[in-house]
Write an enzyme that holds these catalytic residues in place. Structure first.
Site, short mmCIF file in Angstrom:
data_model
loop_
_atom_site.label_atom_id
_atom_site.label_comp_id
_atom_site.label_asym_id
_atom_site.label_seq_id
_atom_site.Cartn_x
_atom_site.Cartn_y
_atom_site.Cartn_z
N LEU A 259 97.33 123.91 111.39
CA LEU A 259 95.89 124.06 111.20
C LEU A 259 95.48 122.82 110.42
O LEU A 259 96.14 122.46 109.44
CB LEU A 259 95.57 125.32 110.37
CG LEU A 259 95.44 126.65 111.11
CD1 LEU A 259 95.23 127.77 110.10
CD2 LEU A 259 94.32 126.63 112.12
N ASP A 260 94.41 122.15 110.85
CA ASP A 260 94.05 120.92 110.15
C ASP A 260 93.55 121.23 108.74
O ASP A 260 93.28 122.38 108.39
CB ASP A 260 93.06 120.08 110.95
CG ASP A 260 91.71 120.76 111.15
OD1 ASP A 260 91.18 121.29 110.17
OD2 ASP A 260 91.20 120.74 112.29
N LYS A 261 93.44 120.20 107.93
CA LYS A 261 93.14 120.36 106.51
C LYS A 261 91.84 121.14 106.28
O LYS A 261 91.76 121.96 105.36
CB LYS A 261 93.04 118.98 105.85
CG LYS A 261 92.78 119.03 104.36
CD LYS A 261 92.65 117.63 103.77
CE LYS A 261 92.30 117.67 102.29
NZ LYS A 261 92.09 116.33 101.71
#
Length: 237
Positions: A105-107
């Site tokens: 999951l991206d930041k």
């Protein structure tokens, strides 16, 4: 006929450490195979071979499966060259086994993230042909029109992330409006593959800003009532 694998891969599959960590241990002469030090990570090794690290036997670890509610602002990686906080920092002191996140999951995103030490299970979850649905609840800057929702499911050409590459076609498997607000709107999105920042990139083509993105389900595994940063044990289905 008995199968043989590289010794670093066997160490990883036993849940001792990551593949890259295992390769470093072997090259540094800290790993023995049937009583003899080996320095080649690809040394052919039987699954039930006697392997030791620093003289201590490494036995096969029981597989474990965990779910986390990844908070926003945390990166999904084992370590970060920029010194940012990672999901592994959130697990510190909570795990006896070596585990790793399944996918990313991206930041800026949050929500359901699965962890395991079972590489075969992780590969199955990530493989496009298995078609595990991934559901997201997304807060966006405006309500899409019916025509836009239809187009999101048919597919749009998204500008490439790398200069010089061709535009890429992306689509949402399903999308529907969850609730409407005065200044924003929540939609539910289902993807099968989940390419890098796919939802954000699709919505950007409609000049729709993502204000919040939460993954709530992967296949039959749901986020439930997990609070940000919390983990819970889950069953392999």
């Amino acid at each position: 006929m008995e199968k043989f694998f590289g010794i670093a891969r066997v160490l990883n599959k036993r849940g001792y450490c990551s593949r890259s960590q295992a390769e470093a241990l072997v090259r540094n002469g800290r790993v023995s195979l049937n009583g003899k030090i080996v320095r080649n990570p690809e040394t052919p090794t039987a699954k039930n071979a006697k392997i030791a690290v620093d003289g201590k036997l490494v036995l096969e670890t029981a597989f474990v499966y965990f779910a986390m509610n990844k908070p926003r602002g945390i990166v999904t990686t084992a370590s970060d060259e920029k010194g940012r906080k990672t999901v592994m920092d959130l697990l510190e002191g909570k795990m006896q086994q070596h585990v790793f996140p399944i996918g990313r999951l991206d930041k800026a995103s949050e929500g359901l993230l699965l962890f395991t030490n079972d590489t075969a299970f992780a590969d199955k979850i990530l493989a496009p042909e298995t078609h595990f649905e991934k559901e997201y609840h997304v807060c966006i800057s405006r309500e899409p029109t019916e025509e836009e929702l239809t187009q999101m499911q048919k597919g749009v050409l998204v500008p490439p992330r790398i200069f010089g590459n061709s535009p890429e076609k992306m689509r949402m498997e399903k999308v529907r409006i969850l609730r409407r607000g005065e200044k924003n709107c929540w939609i539910a999105v289902i993807l099968h593959e989940g390419k890098n920042r796919e939802i954000r990139r699709i919505l950007q083509t409609f000049e729709i800003e993502v204000l919040r993105l939460i993954r709530v389900r992967i296949g039959n595994w749901t986020l439930g009532d997990l609070r940000p940063g919390e983990i819970r044990k889950m069953d392999k289905i």
